[in-house]
Every structure is written in C-alpha cells, then in structure tokens.
Design an enzyme around this catalytic site. Structure first.
Site, PDB file in Angstrom:
ATOM      1  N   ILE A 157      90.496   4.546  27.477  1.00 44.14           N
ATOM      2  CA  ILE A 157      89.516   5.227  26.627  1.00 44.14           C
ATOM      3  C   ILE A 157      89.797   4.958  25.145  1.00 44.14           C
ATOM      4  CG2 ILE A 157      88.643   7.482  25.915  1.00 44.14           C
ATOM      5  CD1 ILE A 157      89.231   8.406  28.866  1.00 44.14           C
ATOM      6  N   THR A 234      89.016  14.671  22.815  1.00 42.62           N
ATOM      7  CA  THR A 234      88.272  14.570  24.081  1.00 42.62           C
ATOM      8  C   THR A 234      89.244  14.293  25.228  1.00 42.62           C
ATOM      9  OG1 THR A 234      87.857  12.200  23.802  1.00 42.62           O
ATOM     10  CG2 THR A 234      86.165  13.686  22.964  1.00 42.62           C
ATOM     11  N   ASP A 260      86.044  18.467  23.002  1.00 42.90           N
ATOM     12  CA  ASP A 260      85.393  18.443  24.319  1.00 42.90           C
ATOM     13  C   ASP A 260      86.287  19.138  25.344  1.00 42.90           C
ATOM     14  OD1 ASP A 260      83.219  17.567  26.067  1.00 42.90           O
ATOM     15  OD2 ASP A 260      84.725  16.287  27.008  1.00 42.90           O
ATOM     16  N   HIS A 297      83.692  19.926  28.056  1.00 40.66           N
ATOM     17  CA  HIS A 297      84.278  18.899  28.921  1.00 40.66           C
ATOM     18  C   HIS A 297      83.173  18.048  29.570  1.00 40.66           C
ATOM     19  CE1 HIS A 297      88.328  17.987  30.944  1.00 40.66           C
ATOM     20  NE2 HIS A 297      87.550  16.919  31.068  1.00 40.66           N
ATOM     21  N   ALA A 299      82.440  14.839  28.291  1.00 39.82           N
ATOM     22  CA  ALA A 299      82.543  13.441  27.851  1.00 39.82           C
ATOM     23  C   ALA A 299      82.399  12.465  29.019  1.00 39.82           C
ATOM     24  CB  ALA A 299      83.869  13.214  27.129  1.00 39.82           C
ATOM     25  N   PHE A 300      82.844  12.871  30.198  1.00 41.69           N
ATOM     26  CA  PHE A 300      82.792  11.972  31.371  1.00 41.69           C
ATOM     27  C   PHE A 300      81.406  11.934  32.008  1.00 41.69           C
ATOM     28  CE2 PHE A 300      82.257  14.758  35.072  1.00 41.69           C
ATOM     29  CZ  PHE A 300      82.358  15.991  34.458  1.00 41.69           C
TER      30      PHE A 300
END
Ligand code: NAI
Length: 336
Positions: A157, A234, A260, A297, A299-300
C-alpha cells in the site's frame, strides 16, 4: 467445508457467495452477524473453519473455544492479523490464513482521497454550498506539487501511495526497515522516522500494527513534526496515540488529520449507530474539529478489493481442506 463467517455484512455474503459458487459451491458458509469475541466464539460449533475480519477478536480465549469446537482453520478476510493471538493459534494447532494483497490501490486511492479532501476542505465546502454559503474563507489549500510527503511503511500500500504522490510532483520521503529499490529508482528517498517527521508536509502511515509501531505517533512524534502538518492514518488505529493527536490538533501542531482507522474502532465502525449517543469521549472530541476527516475503515471498500478478498478467502479454505495447508498462511515459525 462448514465455515462460520463472523461479522458478516450483506456485502460479505454477496462477494463470498459469488466466489464460493465460482469454486463449485463446495463450502457451506454460515453467516453470523456477531463480532467474534470469547463470548461469541461458541457460535462456530460444527464448523471446520472460521472466517473473520479486522475487528473480530481472535485472542487466546476465542481460539481455545474454537479448538474445543473442532475448528482447524482461521481464514482472515484481511491483510492485517494484529487481532489474532498467533502463539495461542500455534499452541492449539489452528492454522491462520489471510489475504495478503487484495487491492493495494483501493487503500492507496482512499488515502489520496483523504489528502485531497482535507487539503481543499471538500468536506466543509460540500456542506457550505448546500447551505447557500458560497464564501471561501477557511477553505484555503495548498498546491501538492513541490510539497514533501512522508510515507511510513512502503509495502504494497505504501509503495502505491508513494508512486501516486511522485506522479503529483511531490518530493517523497519514506521510512521502512526494508527499502524498495523500485521506489528509490522513482526518486523516493529513504530516511529515519525522525527526519521524515521533521521534513514532511504530509505524513501518511502504512506500516502494520506491531509492538514496535504501537503509538509510533505519540506526543514526542507530534512535537517533531512540522507545525500544521497533515497526518493521515489508513493503516491501524493504534499506530497513533489518539490523545496525543488531539493535543496536537488543539495546539495547532497538527493542521489537518485524516483517519480511516481508530484505536477503539471495534465498538463503533461497520455499524449504524446514528440513533445512539456515542459513549467514546475521545472519538467524540475528534468529531468536533473542523480540520479532521474520519471515514469508518472504508479504504479497502472497492468492488475489486471485495472480489479479491472473497476469492482468496475461498482459495485458502479450499486448499486447506484438500492439502491441510492454506495458500496464504500467517507464519508462526518465529513463535516456536
Ligand atoms: P505490507 O506487509 O505489504 O507492507 C507493510 C510494510 O511496513 C513493509 O514494507 C514493512 O517492512 C513495513 N514496516 C514494518 N515495520 C515498520 C516500521 N516500524 N516502520 C516503517 N515500516 C515498517 O502491508 P500492506 O498491504 O501495505 O498493508 C499495510 C497495512 O495497511 C496493513 O498492515 C493493515 O494494517 C493496513 N490496511 C488497512 C486497510 C484499510 O481498509 N484501512 C486495508 C488493508 C490494509
């Protein structure tokens, strides 16, 4: 194989069912809304495998319950595994598998979204314009081109973030115990955490949560950063000491904060609590700052990432059923 899927949301069902169907529908997936904890671990009775997510607590007590229930595989739907007691898993003979890389770009692009939103105050501009307030005071941003971005952790990432920031014309500093020559070839300079913190206009965290990185951003780190710095996390909440960051926001040491993830997110994130009073005073304080942007949470959360998570999770379970080994096992050798 019978699989107990904890913290199952409608989107988990959708993508896991599709991946299981594509693999011939060989696994029986039992979806549980409950978050995994020592109290709920008993719900895995009858399953050979458990599937868990980031805020599921696979501590020694949960794992002991699994062992009693005959669970032999813990298949994480995440890259991070800081929520698993690996020593206990090893002792109990439970294999832990994960999804090491599902879409680094999903998290990297969300990181970019936070940087751009905070810098140009998009979160405030959106609300203002809807209220008929077209004034620009308080919305002043800065050009990213020429600014220094510090990337802590340049794995999958962090490397994607570094590449994006290089493309935007930023000077990119990085810290990682394992420097990436491909990034160095792009002009990324590796340095110490201290030097990175002192030089960066934007600090973005992409290292895993380990005993070494817990509270990496503490009061001392906040004091070392450039006054008015933008801090983005994040990765995992506990890499940041939230109280120290709140003090930094109050003093102006931190100018912009994008999160995040949050240290105590397990009691909040992924749920609709809009009808309830937030009991976490530290989190509630964070929400009061105009220069703080928090996402829960997410970001994914892209189609590509959810597809990859589901496919890898099903592949882990299938391989374990067929061979006794998952495709992507979390190594517990060092714990021996
Ligand atoms: P990765 O394993 O590819 O990279 C992690 C990097 O951090 C490695 O290069 C490692 O050498 C480095 N590192 C380890 N200790 C360090 C330290 N003390 N200082 C600086 N660097 C250090 O992991 P990946 O896929 O890049 O994910 C990074 C983290 O992002 C995960 O551990 C997870 O916690 C978080 N994450 C968050 C998501 C979200 O939705 N917000 C989704 C996926 C991952």
């Amino acid at each position: 194989m019978q699989v107990a899927v904890f913290s199952a949301k409608p989107y988990d069902r959708q993508f896991l069912d599709a991946a299981n169907a594509a693999a011939g529908g060989r696994h029986r997936l039992a979806y549980l809304e409950a978050r995994l904890s020592p109290e709920t671990a008993v719900l895995a009775r009858g399953a050979g495998a458990v599937c868990a997510f980031v805020n599921d607590l696979a501590d020694a007590a949960s794992l002991e319950e699994f062992a009693r229930a005959g669970v032999r595989l813990l298949a994480l739907r995440s890259a991070g595994f800081n929520n698993v007691d690996l020593a206990a898993a090893r002792r109990l003979g439970i294999t832990v598998a994960r999804v090491p890389a599902y879409s680094p770009e999903a998290v990297a692009e969300h990181t970019l979204a936070m940087i751009l939103s905070l810098n140009r105050r998009i979160h405030r501009a959106y609300a203002r314009v809807r209220e008929g307030n077209f004034a620009l005071d308080g919305l002043l941003g800065f050009d990213l081109k020429g600014r220094t971005v510090g990337v802590v952790g340049t794995g999958r990432i962090g490397a994607a973030v570094a590449r994006i920031m290089v493309c935007l014309g930023c000077r990119v500093l990085a810290h990682d115990p394992r420097p990436d020559p491909a990034l160095e070839a792009l002009g990324v300079s590796y340095t110490t955490v201290s030097e990175l913190l002192a030089a960066a206009d934007i600090v973005t965290l992409h290292c895993p949560l380990t005993p070494q990185t817990r509270h990496l951003i503490d009061a001392g780190a906040v004091a070392r950063m450039k006054r008015g710095v933008m801090l983005i996390n994040t990765s995992r909440g506990a890499i940041v000491d939230t109280r120290a960051v709140i003090d930094g926001l109050k003093s102006g040491a931190i100018g912009l904060l994008g999160l995040d993830v949050y240290e105590e997110e397990g009691d909040l994130f992924f749920e609709d609590l809009s009808e309830q009073v937030i009991q976490d005073d530290v989190f509630a304080r964070l929400l009061t700052f105009p220069n703080v942007l928090i996402t829960a949470h997410q970001a994914f959360f892209t189609e590509e990432a959810l597809t990859a998570i589901a496919e890898t999770t099903i592949a882990n379970i299938t391989a374990f059923e067929e061979t006794g080994r998952a495709v992507h096992e979390v190594s517990t050798e060092k714990l021996a």
